[in-house]
Scaffold this active site. Sequence first.
Site, PDB file in Angstrom:
ATOM      1  N   HIS A  70       0.805  -1.218   0.000  1.00 45.88           N
ATOM      2  CA  HIS A  70       0.000   0.000   0.000  1.00 45.88           C
ATOM      3  C   HIS A  70       0.836   1.264   0.000  1.00 45.88           C
ATOM      4  O   HIS A  70       0.683   2.135  -0.852  1.00 45.88           O
ATOM      5  CB  HIS A  70      -0.921   0.014   1.217  1.00 45.88           C
ATOM      6  CG  HIS A  70      -1.702   1.285   1.348  1.00 45.88           C
ATOM      7  ND1 HIS A  70      -1.286   2.326   2.150  1.00 45.88           N
ATOM      8  CD2 HIS A  70      -2.826   1.712   0.741  1.00 45.88           C
ATOM      9  CE1 HIS A  70      -2.139   3.336   2.042  1.00 45.88           C
ATOM     10  NE2 HIS A  70      -3.084   2.988   1.203  1.00 45.88           N
ATOM     11  N   CYS A  71       1.767   1.381   0.927  1.00 44.52           N
ATOM     12  CA  CYS A  71       2.351   2.696   1.209  1.00 44.52           C
ATOM     13  C   CYS A  71       3.442   3.157   0.256  1.00 44.52           C
ATOM     14  O   CYS A  71       3.425   4.293  -0.206  1.00 44.52           O
ATOM     15  CB  CYS A  71       2.891   2.703   2.641  1.00 44.52           C
ATOM     16  SG  CYS A  71       1.590   2.593   3.883  1.00 44.52           S
TER      17      CYS A  71
END
Length: 448
Positions: free
Chosen positions: A275-276
């Site tokens: 995700h990040c």
Amino acid sequence: MNEYPSALEAKLRSKTARIGIVGLGYVGLPLGVEFAMKGFQTVGIDLDKRKADSLISGKNYIQDIRDEDVASVIKSGMFRAQADYAGSGELDVIYICVPTPFTDNKEPDISFIRSAAESIAKNLRNGQLIILKSTTYPNTTEGLVQPILEATGKKVGKDIFLAFSPERIDPGNQKFNTANTPIVVGGVSADCTKLAVLVNEQVIAKVIPVSSPKVAEMEKLLENIFRSVNIALVNELAKLCDRMGGINMWEVVEAAATKPFGFMPFYPGPGIGGHCILIDPFYLSWLARAHDFETNFITLAAETNESMPFYVRDMVIHEVAHLPKSITDVKVLVLGVAFKRDVDDTRHSPALKVVELLVKDGLDHIAYNDPFVPKLAIAGKNLSSTELSEKELKSSDIVVITTDHSQYDYEFIVKNSAVVIDTRNATKKITDETLRKKIILLGAGEHK
């Protein structure tokens, strides 16, 4: 004198505070289970009814939590899950752990944060503490969440409390977890910070306060952009090594890593996922443009990493060109579709992009194997993980290693394959020269 901070502090110290977790994914569920195991009544809220139903029946779906721990806190009644915000006004602390994706145009999508804040606001009561954990751009806590909460007439820092404390989850990490990974907390006011630190200290070994939510929000972006930039650097150098020939980038990194100071090893690969690390550079560049500032360096790094699946696609097509058959008849086997080793998380996995690109190029016969991902929907196809057998390997024209799971027997794989494109240096322990001739290693500087 404001009695709300002292009242909440007393509840936290006596473990009578009721904890709410909005979003029961990779961040929220481990946090909720941790609170429940520490003796706090905890309510998990997720609008995905399938998740709530799974937890209600005592079934775990997050790899990093022990199944027995989930079953135990559900059975004891310390943790309960629901698919709505009913009773949220009775909770003392509410964590927001919802997704923060980006749009097709690489702009932040904070609709999940907005929706969570608006739902909490409907039942907001004096004395509650709201902690945003979702990765986002600076000023989301104060610029978005705070106005939504204060639209109820309650004032942050006086009637209610608000802070930002970014998640630090590393899926598959056997050493660091929710409890032993230090975290940062920034509150809107001194009382907000103090209370947010205190509640986190109930389940996390080390909590570091910072001066504001904006600092905590920017700190989180720095963590991930640091990795993005350094991965982009080695990816670009890996492509240069392939262009030049005669220099193995993996060997270069290992040699540089012998320096005991001033260097941290990062490795090339088929791209970045999760995700990040992929998303955060675009969150920051979007915010920067609003201030007439271009994050050229950061954006270029993100673009470099996003180009890697295309580079792997080109590696495959180069090998296809040497085969005595049409591209539509070539069979490709992709090994590993999770975004990193030994996890079941496929979010933004570069392997998915590689498969999608190959399908667009006319490679109709693509199979995959991943011990952690039994089924996959991609490029209009519903695929199931195929058995990694001698027969499957020998019937494949090209095998592409996109995720280096530790369960794989790489010598067996190479021995039974015609050509292996290794994007992770997974085959590094193979020394047999006959086998090594079958391997095309990304960044090895070899022309085959």
